[in-house]
Structures are given as C-alpha cells and as structure tokens.
Enzyme design. Structure first.
Site, PDB file in Angstrom:
ATOM      1  N   GLY A  16       0.805  -1.222   0.000  1.00 38.34           N
ATOM      2  CA  GLY A  16       0.000   0.000   0.000  1.00 38.34           C
ATOM      3  C   GLY A  16       0.835   1.267   0.000  1.00 38.34           C
ATOM      4  N   THR A  19      -0.048   5.558  -1.694  1.00 41.25           N
ATOM      5  CA  THR A  19      -0.824   6.696  -1.164  1.00 41.25           C
ATOM      6  C   THR A  19      -0.515   6.900   0.324  1.00 41.25           C
ATOM      7  N   ARG A  41      -3.015  -2.687  -5.136  1.00 42.51           N
ATOM      8  CA  ARG A  41      -3.883  -3.110  -6.235  1.00 42.51           C
ATOM      9  C   ARG A  41      -3.823  -2.185  -7.447  1.00 42.51           C
ATOM     10  N   ASP A  67      -2.366  -7.699  -4.787  1.00 39.97           N
ATOM     11  CA  ASP A  67      -3.499  -7.742  -3.864  1.00 39.97           C
ATOM     12  C   ASP A  67      -3.077  -8.645  -2.708  1.00 39.97           C
ATOM     13  N   PHE A  99     -13.833   1.530   7.302  1.00 39.49           N
ATOM     14  CA  PHE A  99     -14.913   2.524   7.207  1.00 39.49           C
ATOM     15  C   PHE A  99     -15.606   2.600   8.557  1.00 39.49           C
ATOM     16  N   SER A 107     -23.022  -5.936   7.251  1.00 33.87           N
ATOM     17  CA  SER A 107     -23.286  -7.329   6.865  1.00 33.87           C
ATOM     18  C   SER A 107     -22.035  -8.145   7.213  1.00 33.87           C
ATOM     19  N   TYR A 149      -6.294   1.842  18.633  1.00 28.17           N
ATOM     20  CA  TYR A 149      -7.447   1.052  19.095  1.00 28.17           C
ATOM     21  C   TYR A 149      -7.252  -0.455  18.877  1.00 28.17           C
ATOM     22  N   PRO A 192      -4.210   9.976  14.832  1.00 27.10           N
ATOM     23  CA  PRO A 192      -4.662  10.559  13.563  1.00 27.10           C
ATOM     24  C   PRO A 192      -3.584  11.300  12.771  1.00 27.10           C
TER      25      PRO A 192
HETATM   26  C1  HXC Z   1     -21.330   0.010   6.107  1.00 23.30           C
HETATM   27  C2  HXC Z   1     -20.106  -0.776   4.306  1.00 23.30           C
HETATM   28  C3  HXC Z   1     -19.554   0.495   4.078  1.00 23.30           C
HETATM   29  C4  HXC Z   1     -19.967   1.555   4.970  1.00 23.30           C
HETATM   30  C5  HXC Z   1     -18.735  -0.845   2.601  1.00 23.30           C
HETATM   31  N1  HXC Z   1     -19.566  -1.563   3.353  1.00 23.30           N
HETATM   32  N2  HXC Z   1     -18.706   0.428   3.025  1.00 23.30           N
HETATM   33  N3  HXC Z   1     -20.977  -1.031   5.301  1.00 23.30           N
HETATM   34  N4  HXC Z   1     -20.847   1.251   5.951  1.00 23.30           N
HETATM   35  N5  HXC Z   1     -19.474   2.780   4.844  1.00 23.30           N
HETATM   36  C6  HXC Z   1     -19.891  -2.962   3.227  1.00 23.30           C
HETATM   37  C7  HXC Z   1     -20.754  -3.178   2.011  1.00 23.30           C
HETATM   38  O1  HXC Z   1     -22.094  -2.998   2.399  1.00 23.30           O
HETATM   39  C8  HXC Z   1     -20.426  -4.590   1.568  1.00 23.30           C
HETATM   40  O2  HXC Z   1     -21.177  -5.579   2.165  1.00 23.30           O
HETATM   41  C9  HXC Z   1     -18.978  -4.766   2.060  1.00 23.30           C
HETATM   42  O3  HXC Z   1     -18.702  -3.711   2.983  1.00 23.30           O
HETATM   43  C10 HXC Z   1     -18.015  -4.649   0.932  1.00 23.30           C
HETATM   44  O4  HXC Z   1     -18.445  -3.630   0.108  1.00 23.30           O
HETATM   45  P1  HXC Z   1     -17.627  -3.145  -1.134  1.00 23.30           P
HETATM   46  O5  HXC Z   1     -18.577  -2.484  -2.065  1.00 23.30           O
HETATM   47  O6  HXC Z   1     -16.705  -4.201  -1.637  1.00 23.30           O
HETATM   48  O7  HXC Z   1     -16.815  -2.062  -0.417  1.00 23.30           O
HETATM   49  P2  HXC Z   1     -16.102  -0.876  -1.003  1.00 23.30           P
HETATM   50  O8  HXC Z   1     -16.664   0.321  -0.323  1.00 23.30           O
HETATM   51  O9  HXC Z   1     -16.037  -0.927  -2.498  1.00 23.30           O
HETATM   52  O10 HXC Z   1     -14.631  -1.147  -0.505  1.00 23.30           O
HETATM   53  C11 HXC Z   1     -14.301  -1.173   0.872  1.00 23.30           C
HETATM   54  C12 HXC Z   1     -12.794  -1.120   0.970  1.00 23.30           C
HETATM   55  C13 HXC Z   1     -12.342   0.162   0.274  1.00 23.30           C
HETATM   56  C14 HXC Z   1     -12.204  -2.358   0.304  1.00 23.30           C
HETATM   57  C15 HXC Z   1     -12.432  -1.160   2.439  1.00 23.30           C
HETATM   58  O11 HXC Z   1     -12.810   1.306   0.986  1.00 23.30           O
HETATM   59  C16 HXC Z   1     -10.854   0.207   0.148  1.00 23.30           C
HETATM   60  O12 HXC Z   1     -10.293  -0.247  -0.827  1.00 23.30           O
HETATM   61  N6  HXC Z   1     -10.158   0.801   1.133  1.00 23.30           N
HETATM   62  C17 HXC Z   1      -8.688   0.921   1.100  1.00 23.30           C
HETATM   63  C18 HXC Z   1      -8.235   2.216   1.678  1.00 23.30           C
HETATM   64  C19 HXC Z   1      -8.697   2.524   3.081  1.00 23.30           C
HETATM   65  O13 HXC Z   1      -9.755   2.033   3.535  1.00 23.30           O
HETATM   66  N7  HXC Z   1      -7.911   3.356   3.784  1.00 23.30           N
HETATM   67  C20 HXC Z   1      -8.211   3.769   5.156  1.00 23.30           C
HETATM   68  C21 HXC Z   1      -7.250   3.187   6.086  1.00 23.30           C
HETATM   69  S1  HXC Z   1      -7.273   4.071   7.598  1.00 23.30           S
HETATM   70  P3  HXC Z   1     -22.562  -6.125   1.486  1.00 23.30           P
HETATM   71  O14 HXC Z   1     -22.873  -7.394   2.224  1.00 23.30           O
HETATM   72  O15 HXC Z   1     -23.520  -5.028   1.753  1.00 23.30           O
HETATM   73  O16 HXC Z   1     -22.271  -6.325   0.039  1.00 23.30           O
HETATM   74  C22 HXC Z   1      -7.185   2.995   8.896  1.00 23.30           C
HETATM   75  C23 HXC Z   1      -6.987   3.429  10.316  1.00 23.30           C
HETATM   76  C24 HXC Z   1      -7.437   4.793  10.599  1.00 23.30           C
HETATM   77  O17 HXC Z   1      -7.254   1.868   8.723  1.00 23.30           O
HETATM   78  C25 HXC Z   1      -7.364   5.228  12.035  1.00 23.30           C
HETATM   79  C26 HXC Z   1      -7.600   6.736  12.090  1.00 23.30           C
HETATM   80  C27 HXC Z   1      -7.253   7.380  13.357  1.00 23.30           C
HETATM   81  P1  NAP Z   2      -4.538   4.869   2.554  1.00 25.39           P
HETATM   82  O1  NAP Z   2      -3.818   5.987   1.858  1.00 25.39           O
HETATM   83  O2  NAP Z   2      -5.929   4.577   2.146  1.00 25.39           O
HETATM   84  O3  NAP Z   2      -3.619   3.579   2.452  1.00 25.39           O
HETATM   85  C1  NAP Z   2      -4.097   2.282   2.405  1.00 25.39           C
HETATM   86  C2  NAP Z   2      -3.383   1.564   1.289  1.00 25.39           C
HETATM   87  O4  NAP Z   2      -3.730   0.189   1.321  1.00 25.39           O
HETATM   88  C3  NAP Z   2      -3.734   2.075  -0.102  1.00 25.39           C
HETATM   89  O5  NAP Z   2      -2.569   2.554  -0.728  1.00 25.39           O
HETATM   90  C4  NAP Z   2      -4.297   0.863  -0.830  1.00 25.39           C
HETATM   91  O6  NAP Z   2      -3.807   0.811  -2.182  1.00 25.39           O
HETATM   92  C5  NAP Z   2      -3.738  -0.286   0.003  1.00 25.39           C
HETATM   93  N1  NAP Z   2      -4.573  -1.485  -0.080  1.00 25.39           N
HETATM   94  C6  NAP Z   2      -5.873  -1.633   0.255  1.00 25.39           C
HETATM   95  N2  NAP Z   2      -6.304  -2.858  -0.008  1.00 25.39           N
HETATM   96  C7  NAP Z   2      -5.239  -3.544  -0.504  1.00 25.39           C
HETATM   97  C8  NAP Z   2      -5.052  -4.875  -0.970  1.00 25.39           C
HETATM   98  N3  NAP Z   2      -6.041  -5.771  -0.946  1.00 25.39           N
HETATM   99  N4  NAP Z   2      -3.824  -5.233  -1.410  1.00 25.39           N
HETATM  100  C9  NAP Z   2      -2.806  -4.341  -1.424  1.00 25.39           C
HETATM  101  N5  NAP Z   2      -2.932  -3.073  -1.015  1.00 25.39           N
HETATM  102  C10 NAP Z   2      -4.133  -2.667  -0.560  1.00 25.39           C
HETATM  103  O7  NAP Z   2      -4.627   5.176   4.125  1.00 25.39           O
HETATM  104  P2  NAP Z   2      -3.515   5.581   5.188  1.00 25.39           P
HETATM  105  O8  NAP Z   2      -4.184   6.494   6.142  1.00 25.39           O
HETATM  106  O9  NAP Z   2      -2.255   6.005   4.530  1.00 25.39           O
HETATM  107  O10 NAP Z   2      -3.269   4.202   5.950  1.00 25.39           O
HETATM  108  C11 NAP Z   2      -2.017   3.543   5.940  1.00 25.39           C
HETATM  109  C12 NAP Z   2      -1.889   2.667   7.162  1.00 25.39           C
HETATM  110  O11 NAP Z   2      -1.901   3.472   8.341  1.00 25.39           O
HETATM  111  C13 NAP Z   2      -3.022   1.673   7.336  1.00 25.39           C
HETATM  112  O12 NAP Z   2      -2.529   0.468   7.861  1.00 25.39           O
HETATM  113  C14 NAP Z   2      -3.907   2.341   8.360  1.00 25.39           C
HETATM  114  O13 NAP Z   2      -4.721   1.433   9.051  1.00 25.39           O
HETATM  115  C15 NAP Z   2      -2.855   2.972   9.240  1.00 25.39           C
HETATM  116  N6  NAP Z   2      -3.339   4.050  10.081  1.00 25.39           N
HETATM  117  C16 NAP Z   2      -3.635   5.264   9.542  1.00 25.39           C
HETATM  118  C17 NAP Z   2      -4.034   6.294  10.380  1.00 25.39           C
HETATM  119  C18 NAP Z   2      -4.336   7.655   9.853  1.00 25.39           C
HETATM  120  O14 NAP Z   2      -4.721   8.528  10.628  1.00 25.39           O
HETATM  121  N7  NAP Z   2      -4.158   7.918   8.573  1.00 25.39           N
HETATM  122  C19 NAP Z   2      -4.155   6.065  11.753  1.00 25.39           C
HETATM  123  C20 NAP Z   2      -3.856   4.803  12.270  1.00 25.39           C
HETATM  124  C21 NAP Z   2      -3.428   3.799  11.418  1.00 25.39           C
HETATM  125  P3  NAP Z   2      -4.675   0.237  -3.416  1.00 25.39           P
HETATM  126  O15 NAP Z   2      -6.009   0.869  -3.337  1.00 25.39           O
HETATM  127  O16 NAP Z   2      -3.857   0.598  -4.605  1.00 25.39           O
HETATM  128  O17 NAP Z   2      -4.719  -1.246  -3.207  1.00 25.39           O
END
Ligand code: HXC
Ligand code: NAP
Length: 284
Positions: A16, A19, A41, A67, A99, A107, A149, A192
C-alpha cells in the site's frame, strides 16, 4: 535527524505504498538511500507515486501490482522484487481498509472485506516473506502499522479494531518465535495522521475539530514524524527493539484512559474553589 546513508543497501517492501502514510514512508526511506518496493492493487497510482518520488531522491523505487489477499500473488510479487533488487530485507505491512459504521448495520461481508485486507493480508505477506528468509538464512525485519485502538478496542470501526489487534498479536508472537532465525518485528500504532484514504472513510463532516480537541497536543500528526519513527525501526540502529508496539498519537489514547483527564474543562476560578473544598475537607 538521520545520516543520509542510514538505510543504504536495504530493500524495503511496502504494501500500500502508493498513497497516504505508505507513500510518506517510501519518500523518507528513499531520502535515506534505501531501495523501495511499493505494492498494492492500483498499478497506475503506484506508477505515478514512483515517478514523483524517484525524481526527488537518490534511492530506487519499484512499483508492483499486488493484492495482499492473494497468497500466491504475494509469493510471485516477492520473487519479482528479488529478481529486480537481488534481495528484500524489510517488510512493511501498511495496506489496510476501513470505514466507520454502527456495527449492527454491517453485513458479515463487510467484516470479511476489512479483515481480508488487514489481518489475512498481513498474515499472507508475513508468512511468504518469513518462509523465504528462513529458507535462505537471511536476517530480516518486519514493521506492521496498526492503530491505537488495536489495544483499546473502538466502537464504529469494529472490523478494523479486531483485525488490527490480530496484527498486533502476530507481531508479538512472531517477534519471539522467529528471533532464532534473525527475523525481528515491531509495530507502530499511529493516532490521527491526515490522509485522503482515512479522512474520507472515517471522519464524519464537521467533526474534525472535535477529533483534534481530544488530543493533548491539540494537533494531528505530521507524516514526517511517523516516517522518521518508521525509518528508525527498520534501520540497524533499532535491532534490539523486538516485539514492541510504539504509539505515536500526541497522547490521544492516554487522555481517554486517565480517569481525571476530563478536568481539563475546569477554569482557574474552578481550581481555586476546588482547592478551598479540598482544604476544608482536610480540616474536618
Ligand atoms: C457500512 C459498508 C460500508 C460503509 C462498505 N460496506 N462500506 N458497510 N458502511 N461505509 C460494506 C458493504 O455494504 C459490503 O457488504 C462490504 O462492505 C463490501 O463492500 P464493497 O462495495 O466491496 O466495499 P467498497 O466500499 O467498495 O470497498 C471497501 C474497501 C475500500 C475495500 C475497504 O474502501 C478500500 O479499498 N479501502 C482501502 C483504503 C482505506 O480504507 N484506507 C483507510 C485506512 S485508515 P454487502 O454485504 O452489503 O455487500 C485505517 C486506520 C485509521 O485503517 C485510524 C484513524 C485514526
Ligand atoms: P490509505 O492511503 O488509504 O492507504 C491504504 C493503502 O492500502 C492504499 O494505498 C491501498 O492501495 C492499500 N490497499 C488496500 N487494499 C489492498 C489490498 N487488498 N492489497 C494491497 N494493497 C491494498 O490510508 P492511510 O491512512 O495512509 O493508511 C495507511 C496505514 O496506516 C493503514 O494500515 C492504516 O490502518 C494505518 N493508520 C492510519 C491512520 C491515519 O490517521 N491515517 C491512523 C492509524 C493507522 P490500493 O487501493 O492501490 O490497493
């Protein structure tokens, strides 16, 4: 903060890394002369990042499509990285999905989606890289990005909390089991740090101020602060640190934990009144 050759001759594989925080860590590692693989990905995003970072610094960066949910893909991407750089020394498990949602609204598939990326993804890479390093008798290091957390738990991000605590447990378990092979590992638990990926999925509109107000330092993290911590933890200078989870959150989680921390709300006058009350209580 560091000598510019701190990570010279190190090849670091970041999941990952195209970004957010992964990209910021890749940039810092390159500045410190590492060779870096970024793997996720979206190849187009990775290529754009690689082009941007390559023009800024000395080390070499290689974008590879991956992936992490697919174990066989992890094995072949590791092979591709080795055939390009000769070896991989460090694995940084940074890829994640998340999310916010009331748990009862999810679900079962929503749970799978998050834990497949975070827990299974980290398990896949750790196992594939570990097997390779053990077979080739190579010393190596793993750094996992978890969250605060992962230790405390948190409502509204329950699939992520469960998966991240699994990654934390993986860190502490294998740090001990694989030390005999020269493979050590740690985790960083960030508070954060603004990124597009996290903010868009986790911060309800209008709540940013409330979020920041909970942090004793009254600010979010700077990417360079996290990148410098990561650089130290992947460098040879931190070799004796093994199995640790290092929090970088401005004191955020402790603020929530300390029983009397809410007394921040008292004014100077309130404190004078309180002092009178306490002294009177002592007299009686
Ligand atoms: C409820 C949700 C939902 C939402 C998706 N789903 N979004 N449910 N609320 N907001 C459910 C859908 O209903 C579905 O189930 C299932 O999840 C999968 O849906 P998809 O359509 O495949 O999900 P999609 O939104 O396309 O993709 C989800 C994801 C995507 C794969 C997680 O957002 C992603 O690629 N994220 C990567 C980047 C990312 O999330 N970065 C943040 C990291 S920050 P059903 O049964 O309804 O089909 C972090 C820590 C932060 O981790 C801490 C901060 C302090
Ligand atoms: P981000 O930019 O959304 O980074 C998440 C990365 O994961 C994306 O580059 C995405 O790339 C990759 N990823 C998602 N699904 C994947 C898969 N199946 N295979 C390979 N790569 C995949 O968010 P971020 O905030 O920088 O988060 C980075 C890390 O920090 C995460 O572990 C997150 O939980 C942690 N974190 C972040 C915060 C914060 O405040 N930002 C706080 C605590 C922890 P592709 O979409 O190209 O796959």
């Amino acid at each position: 903060m560091f000598q510019s050759d701190l990570l010279k001759d190190k090849t670091i594989f970041i999941t990952g890394g195209g970004t957010g925080l992964g990209k910021s860590m890749a940039k810092r590692f390159l500045e410190l002369n590492a060779q870096v693989v970024i793997a996720s990905r979206k190849l187009e995003v990775l290529e754009k990042t690689a082009e941007e970072l390559q023009s800024l610094s000395g080390g070499e960066i290689l974008p590879l499509e991956l992936d992490v949910r697919d174990y066989n893909a992890v094995v072949s991407t590791l092979k591709a990285a080795i055939s390009h750089f000769g070896s991989v020394d460090i694995l940084l498990n940074n890829a994640a999905g998340n999310f916010v949602s009331p748990t009862e609204a999810l679900s079962h598939k929503a749970f799978d989606v998050i834990s497949d990326i975070v827990l299974k993804g980290s398990y896949n890479t750790t196992l594939a890289f570990g097997k390779h390093w053990i077979k080739t008798k190579q010393t190596a290091r793993i750094l996992n990005i978890v969250t605060t957390y992962a230790s405390t738990g948190s409502g509204y991000v329950v699939p992520s909390a469960i998966a991240k605590s699994g990654v934390q447990t993986l860190t502490r378990s294998l740090a001990v089991e694989w030390a005999k092979y020269g493979i050590t590992m740690n985790a960083i638990a960030p508070g954060p740090f603004p990124t597009e990926g996290a903010w868009a999925r986790l911060l309800p509109p209008g709540l940013e101020e409330k979020f920041i107000d909970r942090i004793p330092l009254k600010r979010v993290g700077d990417h360079l602060e996290l990148a410098n911590l990561a650089a130290f933890l992947v460098s040879d200078q931190s070799q004796y640190i093994n199995g640790e989870v290092i929090t970088i959150d401005g004191g955020e989680w402790l603020k929530g934990a300390g029983e009397f921390n809410f007394l921040d709300v008292l004014s100077q006058e309130d404190w004078l009144e309180m002092e009178k009350q306490v002294r009177n209580a002592n007299k009686s």
